[in-house]
Design a protein around this motif. Structure first.
Motif: not given
Length: 265
Positions: A15-18, A204-207, A259-265
């Protein structure tokens, strides 16, 4: 760990800030707004579980946290049948925010691990909102939990479940556990697949992800510190309950993932 428990390889490091976090003064305003929203919600008491009351308070919490809610909700609309069951709303699971975002769009009850009941203030608020807490460590308690969900659906109220069994840093996550789909089959309830995703300035974001040994206070701080964070709720067409819960779970998962693309930074 019981056979029912799901283990995710995701950790708090996923989990991180984009984008750079907001300034301290903005965080302070958001914390104050969250405190006010919590206070109002707790003062509402058991009325919080009522549909429009829950929707209003969930929306207020999303705004207090500094999030934008983006919703594609036409699939939630269905003719009201006072004699028909509610919908089994199934979603990918990334964050404790998922349920709040869903409540802000479609008031329902939800299943949550029993540990949520111990979270400061948020646990009490969840109980008032009608969240049903389950013990994930007790496999023998699963049939009772399924029966409880089926009974709630028969009463006409919708139920939110997260069949991945734990949180993941992206929408792809793991396979869907099949047990709760039996509640839809037993009650004749439609299954409504919903994709919940998070973005910062459209990327996409994991935050917002709540993972591994992460604590609720640290996750809350990360969310409150996030810049331009939006939560997107996409409801897909309802699925009629198939007699095979394995096939029903696979169809719901494929619908959500498609419907979604991966959110990995």
């Amino acid at each position: 760990m019981s056979a029912w428990m799901v283990s995710s390889p995701c950790t708090a490091a996923c989990a991180g800030h984009r984008l750079p976090p907001v300034a301290a003064v903005v965080r302070a305003r958001r914390y104050a707004a969250v405190a006010r929203a919590l206070t109002r919600g707790l003062a509402t008491g058991r009325r919080l579980a009522r549909g429009e009351v829950l929707r209003a308070h969930a929306g207020a919490m999303i705004r207090a946290l500094g999030l934008e809610l983006e919703a594609s909700t036409s699939a939630f609309s269905r003719p009201y049948d006072p004699d028909g069951p509610g919908s089994l709303i199934v979603s990918d699971h990334i964050s404790w925010l998922d349920a709040i975002a869903l409540f802000a769009v479609e008031p329902a009850t939800a299943l949550a691990k029993r540990e949520v009941a111990q979270w400061p203030l948020f646990g009490a608020l969840a109980a008032r909102a009608g969240v049903q807490f389950i013990d994930r460590d007790r496999l023998r308690g699963l049939p009772g939990a399924v029966a409880q969900v089926a009974a709630t659906l028969r009463s006409g109220r919708s139920v939110v479940v997260f069949p991945q069994g734990t949180t993941w840093c992206t929408e792809s996550g793991s396979g869907f556990r099949r047990a709760m789909f039996q509640a839809a089959i037993d009650s004749g309830a439609p299954v409504l697949p919903v994709t919940v995703s998070y973005r910062q300035r459209g990327l996409p974001s994991t935050v917002a992800a709540f993972l591994g040994e992460d604590t609720f206070p640290s996750s809350l701080h990360r969310v409150i510190s996030a810049r331009d964070l939006a939560v997107r709720v996409t409801a897909h067409p309802a699925l009629r309950p198939l007699p095979d819960r394995r096939a029903l779970a696979a169809l719901a998962q494929a619908t959500i993932r498609g419907t979604e693309t991966p959110a990995h930074l």
